[in-house]
Scaffold this motif. Structure first.
Motif, mmCIF file in Angstrom:
data_model
loop_
_atom_site.group_PDB
_atom_site.id
_atom_site.type_symbol
_atom_site.label_atom_id
_atom_site.label_comp_id
_atom_site.label_asym_id
_atom_site.label_seq_id
_atom_site.Cartn_x
_atom_site.Cartn_y
_atom_site.Cartn_z
ATOM 1 N N PHE A 1 0.834 -1.205 0.000
ATOM 2 C CA PHE A 1 0.000 0.000 0.000
ATOM 3 C C PHE A 1 0.868 1.254 0.000
ATOM 4 O O PHE A 1 0.549 2.241 -0.674
ATOM 5 N N PHE A 2 1.979 1.212 0.728
ATOM 6 C CA PHE A 2 2.841 2.386 0.828
ATOM 7 C C PHE A 2 3.928 2.417 -0.242
ATOM 8 O O PHE A 2 4.507 3.479 -0.496
ATOM 9 N N THR A 3 4.237 1.290 -0.855
ATOM 10 C CA THR A 3 5.323 1.249 -1.846
ATOM 11 C C THR A 3 4.822 1.160 -3.286
ATOM 12 O O THR A 3 5.357 1.825 -4.169
ATOM 13 N N GLU A 4 3.812 0.316 -3.512
ATOM 14 C CA GLU A 4 3.297 0.129 -4.879
ATOM 15 C C GLU A 4 1.776 0.087 -4.853
ATOM 16 O O GLU A 4 1.164 -0.913 -5.233
ATOM 17 N N ALA A 5 1.183 1.156 -4.401
ATOM 18 C CA ALA A 5 -0.278 1.191 -4.262
ATOM 19 C C ALA A 5 -0.983 1.013 -5.602
ATOM 20 O O ALA A 5 -2.069 0.442 -5.669
ATOM 21 N N GLY A 6 -0.363 1.473 -6.677
ATOM 22 C CA GLY A 6 -0.994 1.365 -7.993
ATOM 23 C C GLY A 6 -1.155 -0.059 -8.478
ATOM 24 O O GLY A 6 -1.987 -0.323 -9.344
ATOM 25 N N LYS A 7 -0.381 -0.989 -7.938
ATOM 26 C CA LYS A 7 -0.460 -2.384 -8.363
ATOM 27 C C LYS A 7 -1.504 -3.182 -7.588
ATOM 28 O O LYS A 7 -1.786 -4.328 -7.940
ATOM 29 N N LEU A 8 -2.050 -2.592 -6.517
ATOM 30 C CA LEU A 8 -3.060 -3.292 -5.738
ATOM 31 C C LEU A 8 -4.412 -3.207 -6.441
ATOM 32 O O LEU A 8 -4.806 -2.138 -6.903
ATOM 33 N N PRO A 9 -5.150 -4.307 -6.509
ATOM 34 C CA PRO A 9 -6.524 -4.241 -7.022
ATOM 35 C C PRO A 9 -7.371 -3.317 -6.164
ATOM 36 O O PRO A 9 -7.048 -3.039 -5.005
ATOM 37 N N ASP A 10 -8.462 -2.837 -6.731
ATOM 38 C CA ASP A 10 -9.296 -1.860 -6.025
ATOM 39 C C ASP A 10 -9.796 -2.390 -4.686
ATOM 40 O O ASP A 10 -9.799 -1.664 -3.683
ATOM 41 N N ASP A 11 -10.243 -3.658 -4.658
ATOM 42 C CA ASP A 11 -10.773 -4.193 -3.408
ATOM 43 C C ASP A 11 -9.687 -4.330 -2.347
ATOM 44 O O ASP A 11 -9.910 -4.059 -1.165
#
Length: 451
Positions: free
Chosen positions: A118-128
């Motif tokens: 969440f703090f390093t690669e938030a863009g790679k996390l799915p929306d949910d």
């Protein structure tokens, strides 16, 4: 199903150990901390499936902690004077601390990697996952001070009014637990995952009925303080109707089909970009090889031309020899005798060596290669075997929390990749992130196999 089992476990625990918990709470705090450490450090794959799913899984997934939190919150919603209220209220503080220790098992086991991401690669996390991780951070921020204030020594040092005001944030905490669960479960229920709809119903019954009972209790207390008249049957009827209407919201949401998202393949932009670059690189090399093979054809044509010239020269020499022989004959037809010089042995001219046939130029080395890429919420590792620039076998494993996504996607993606070296294929509907993770892992394996 796991939540229902956890609730039953909590009920049995309270029935058997409510008095020891009240008298010797430290022992139970140590047990909860030990369970948290075990769930965080143990290798779940080495355990029997039953232990992994129903014991370690109940702690690492947070269902056991949620069951104890339900007991804590329901202690404040039960009707005044009820027998169950008399059982729960005396141990409510100790029970909340015990539940908090179990909650850290879930935060460390699963939330840890999501929080880092969440703090390093938030863009790679799915929306949910992004939403649920954000909610988890808020939950921890609320839970820690509430847990500290639940210790008797801390509580005695605080003003009663101040302690009570801070404790009211527990209502936000309970609501966010429910939202956190729905954020995870509704997408999976929509995809038809077995057991998730039943889990949504179970959670909804517990949390929505708590909200209705808590509001009812607050209203009845308010009426008694003000000596206001009220119709208890009407209040109960409104509460029942409210419960039914509120239950429809999560159930209908879980039953609805997921909307088709045309942008789904681009959700994991990093993986897709890597795959595209690999494909472009392969295409460029193929074009380069095709260009480099053109001079071979020219050499062949030159060789054929030389052979043709040599043949024509030999034919002319034979023709000249026949003409000279006819000139040596006299009119009577006899051949003139002339001294023939001694023939010297002719030196054979060296013949040009034939050009070697062009060999196939391969882009990849033959052998077995491994690559890793990030999938839905964990790494996916793929092993491929290459023979003459074709993938002849492919296998993989996943560290995702829910392997069902990987299992659904792998056959679809593997089938398209087999026999080629193309890692960019179509994703499996509903498993976009796992599909992109598989393709990214194959691209990484191909990259390590390049000559």
């Amino acid at each position: 199903m796991l939540f229902i089992i956890s609730v039953l476990t909590a009920v049995i625990f309270l029935f058997l150990f409510r008095k020891p918990l009240k008298n010797h709470p430290l022992i139970f705090y140590i047990i909860a901390a030990a369970l948290t450490a075990a769930a965080s450090m143990v290798n779940a794959r080495s355990l029997p499936p039953f232990v992994n799913q129903y014991i370690i899984g109940a702690i690492s997934r947070g269902t056991l902690a949620t069951a104890f939190w339900c007991a804590v919150m329901w202690a404040g919603a039960l009707p005044d004077g009820s027998k169950l209220l008399k059982v729960l209220m005396p141990i409510r503080g100790e029970l909340s601390i015990f539940a908090a220790f179990l909650t850290f098992g879930h935060v460390i086991a699963l939330g840890g990697r999501y929080i880092i991401k969440f703090f390093t690669e938030a863009g790679k996390l799915p929306d949910d996952l992004f939403t649920s991780t954000l909610i988890s951070l808020i939950l921890v921020a609320i839970m820690v001070p509430l847990t500290v204030m639940s210790f008797k020594k801390v509580r005695k040092k605080m003003k009663a009014s101040t302690w009570k005001k801070i404790q009211r944030t527990a209502y936000i905490f309970y609501a966010l637990i429910y939202v956190h669960v729905l954020t995870f479960f509704i997408p999976k229920a929509r995809m038809g995952r077995e057991g998730y709809f039943l889990s949504i119903v179970a959670y909804s019954v517990v949390f929505i009925s708590y909200a209705v009972f808590r509001i009812r209790k607050a209203y009845l207390r308010s009426c008694k303080r003000k000596n206001s008249m009220y119709n208890k049957k009407l209040v109960d009827g409104i509460c029942g109707l409210s419960f039914a209407v509120l239950m429809c919201i999560p159930c209908l949401s879980a039953c609805s089909k997921p909307e088709k998202n045309d942008d789904a393949p681009s959700q994991n932009a990093a993986v897709t970009t890597a795959v595209s670059e690999t494909t472009v690189s392969e295409t460029t090399e193929s074009v380069t090889e095709a260009t480099s093979s053109e001079p071979v054809t020219s050499v062949s044509e030159t060789t054929v031309s030389e052979v043709t010239d040599v043949s024509n020269t030999e034919t002319e020499a034979v023709s000249d020899a026949v003409t000279a022989s006819e000139e040596k004959k006299d009119p009577s037809g006899e051949e003139k005798k002339e001294e023939q010089p001694s023939e010297e042995p002719k030196q054979e001219e060296p013949q040009p060596e034939p050009e070697p046939e062009p060999q196939n130029q391969y882009v990849y080395n033959n052998g077995t290669f491994t690559g890793t890429a990030y999938g839905y919420d964990g790494d996916i590792t793929v092993t491929i075997t290459i023979e003459n620039d074709a993938i002849t076998s492919i296998s993989g494993s996943t560290a995702e929390s829910d392997p069902a996504y990987f299992n659904d996607a792998k056959d679809h993606v593997f089938g398209q990749i087999m026999g080629t070296t193309n890692s960019q294929v179509s994703a499996y509907s509903g498993c976009t992130y796992s599909s992109n993770g598989i393709m990214g892992a194959v691209a990484a394996a191909l990259d390590s196999a390049r000559r």
